[in-house]
Every structure is written in C-alpha cells, then in structure tokens.
Write an enzyme that holds these catalytic residues in place. Sequence first.
Site, short mmCIF file in Angstrom:
data_model
loop_
_atom_site.label_atom_id
_atom_site.label_comp_id
_atom_site.label_asym_id
_atom_site.label_seq_id
_atom_site.Cartn_x
_atom_site.Cartn_y
_atom_site.Cartn_z
N CYS A 114 -5.56 26.82 38.36
CA CYS A 114 -4.67 26.42 37.25
C CYS A 114 -4.41 27.57 36.28
O CYS A 114 -3.44 27.53 35.52
CB CYS A 114 -5.24 25.23 36.51
N HIS A 250 -1.45 25.07 29.60
CA HIS A 250 -1.52 24.44 30.92
C HIS A 250 -1.52 22.94 30.71
O HIS A 250 -2.23 22.42 29.84
CB HIS A 250 -2.80 24.90 31.63
N ASN A 280 -0.46 17.31 36.31
CA ASN A 280 -1.05 18.65 36.38
C ASN A 280 -0.50 19.35 37.63
O ASN A 280 -0.85 18.98 38.75
CB ASN A 280 -2.57 18.52 36.43
#
Length: 323
Positions: A114, A250, A280
């Site tokens: 990520c 993020h 996500n």
Amino acid sequence: MTIRAVIRGVGHYLPERVVSNADFEKMLDTSDEWIRARSGIERRHFAAADQTTSDLAVRAARAALDQAGMGPQDLDAIILATSTADLTFPSAATMVQAALGMRQGFAFDVQAVCAGFVYALANANALIVSGQARRVLVIGAETFSRLMDWTDRSTCVLFGDGAGALVLEATEGTGSPADRGILATDLHSDGRFRELLYVDGGVSTGQTGHLRMQGREVFRHAVEKLAETAEASLHKAGLTAADVDWIVPHQANIRIIEGTARKMGLSMDRVVVTVQDHGNTSAASIPLAMSVVVERGQIKPGDLIVAEAIGGGLAWGSVVLRW
Ligand code: UT7
C-alpha cells in the site's frame, strides 16, 4: 540550479463493476452498517475476469498523458507501483510500456504494497533530480480482488481494484519550498512486522495465495507512523503542517485518515477522502484520489500536498509536493 519533478498530468481508471456493501450482506455474515462504521467504505470497483492490473494501468496512463499533452514518445521511464502484477515476470510496467507503444527508455515495477505509490514517487524524483530521466510516468495499479479470501469477512470487504497515474517532468526550480513539484520524500520499512499483513502464497508455494491481515494491529501502527512520516517530510521540505493545503492519504480506513489528521492538528476539510467509493486499492489509492479530486476542481496548481501511506512489510512513507 535546482531540478524539481513537477506534475504535468494526472489520470485514473476504475473498472466498471461496482460492488456495494449490501452485495456482501448476501454472501457473508456482515452488514453495511458494520463496514461503514469500521472502515468508511460504501462501495468498491472490481476488475472484470479478463482485466489485468496492466490493463487498468494503461487506461490510467493514457488519461494522465492526455492531460499532460504528451505521448509515449515523450517519456524516459515508467514506474508502476503494484503488488498484483499480471505475472511473476516480466514486470507489469514493461507490459504497459508495450501497450502504450513506448519504444525508448525503461520501465520497472515497485513493490511496497500500500506504500507502493509513495515509494514509486520517491524513485521517480530521484531519477529526475539526478538527471537520469526528464519525464517519468508513475502509476499505481492493483487488482486486489484476486487476492481475497471470500470467506474472510475481516478482509474481503475492505479492498478494491483501480489505477491512477501521474506524469512528472524535470523543471528548473529555485530551491525554495515555494517551488512546484516534489519538495521532499520520507521512506521507511520494518520487516519484523511481516505477520501483520501478508499474502500466504507466491513463487515459494506454487499458488497466488490470499491476503491475511491483523487489522487491529495494522491500525495501531498506521496512525502513529503516518503522522510521524508526514511531519518528517514536511520538516525536510522546510515546511510545517500549517502550510498544508491537502493531505492525500492512502485510502484504507476513514478512522485511520481522521486519526492521522487529528495527530497532525489538521481539520478534515483539508483531507482528501475517497475511501467510501473505492475501498482500499493499495498502491492505486493515492493517485486515484488525486485524479478524482483534481477532476472535481479541489486540488489547484500551487497547492501544497502531503501524500502518505502504510502497508504490508510494514512499509510506509510520505511525499511533500506542490501541485
Ligand atoms: O492498506 C494497508 C493497511 N491496512 C489497513 O490500514 C487496515 C487497518 N485496519 C483496519 O482498517 C481495521 O482494523 C478493520 C476495518 C480491518 C477492522 O476494524 P476494527 O475496529 O479494528 O475491528 P476488529 O478487527 O477489532 O473486529 C471487531 C469485531 C470482531 O468481532 P469480535 O471479535 O469483537 O466479536 C470481528 O469478528 O468485528 C468483527 N468483524 C466483522 N463483523 C461484521 C470483522 N469483520 C467483520 C465484518 N462484518 N466484515
């Protein structure tokens, strides 16, 4: 003379299929209420069966090149942040290079889960300021739906697919924090935390595997480490949180995003939030969020932006840039 990596174009692509929280209620012991309250997610996009990560990346790349008024012949390099490359090798970046019709330069993947897009931006910046490349296409693209265990309600409701891309170009700056472009980067990893977030497959197992996460533990690390890295990169740039126009975090969990903003003393009206619409999307989440809000007219030239991310590794970091 200071060389800065300045953003010339941004673009994104989201696969057509949208899956709502209510869709998960039909297959799992979960609820729209739980998913919204614990993560902020309302819907996510999933790639079609025949769509790969490089397909998504190419669509985002074309949109960013169009906005920059450039073509593949203008690029020196492509860096693609992903943990879901189409194949073990070659890199998805070289697949994108071929699909765009780019015959010169070089292309490679960056794998920092990520945090991948922040790592890719830092690499692109290093190539540009060291004079190794003038124009770099930086992409974040993922098909995390391929890594889900659809019986694990604690993970499969959280992730989505998508891609975003930026075109960076070497531009002369003054060396002051008033310059446009990337002003500072800050990267970290600590491999001792590998059990917190990993995929239980890969070359050594002969199977792709599924994502496994100790969500509560990752959450605990996230707020603390993200606020720390954001402050570190602002300090390197000679700036403070008071100078920030937008945090582009993020997009993993609204509670992490709010907690990080609170720790930095920033109100939520300066934070870009798209987690409700995308879930996500790992390395794609930051460029996707940037592209969507530029489209909405929220981010404007001259705005000071901090992008920050954390993920498997653990790997985390941040980038300070002026749009
Ligand atoms: O992008 C990489 C970084 N990743 C992240 O940043 C993710 C970080 N972690 C998180 O976002 C959160 O920890 C989660 C959203 C994953 C979970 O939220 P939480 O508030 O930490 O919940 P929890 O894991 O403590 O679970 C609370 C309860 C559990 O039940 P018990 O043990 O309290 O009875 C879970 O079994 O919620 C249960 N649960 C669910 N219930 C309904 C877990 N998943 C679900 C679900 N639906 N989908």
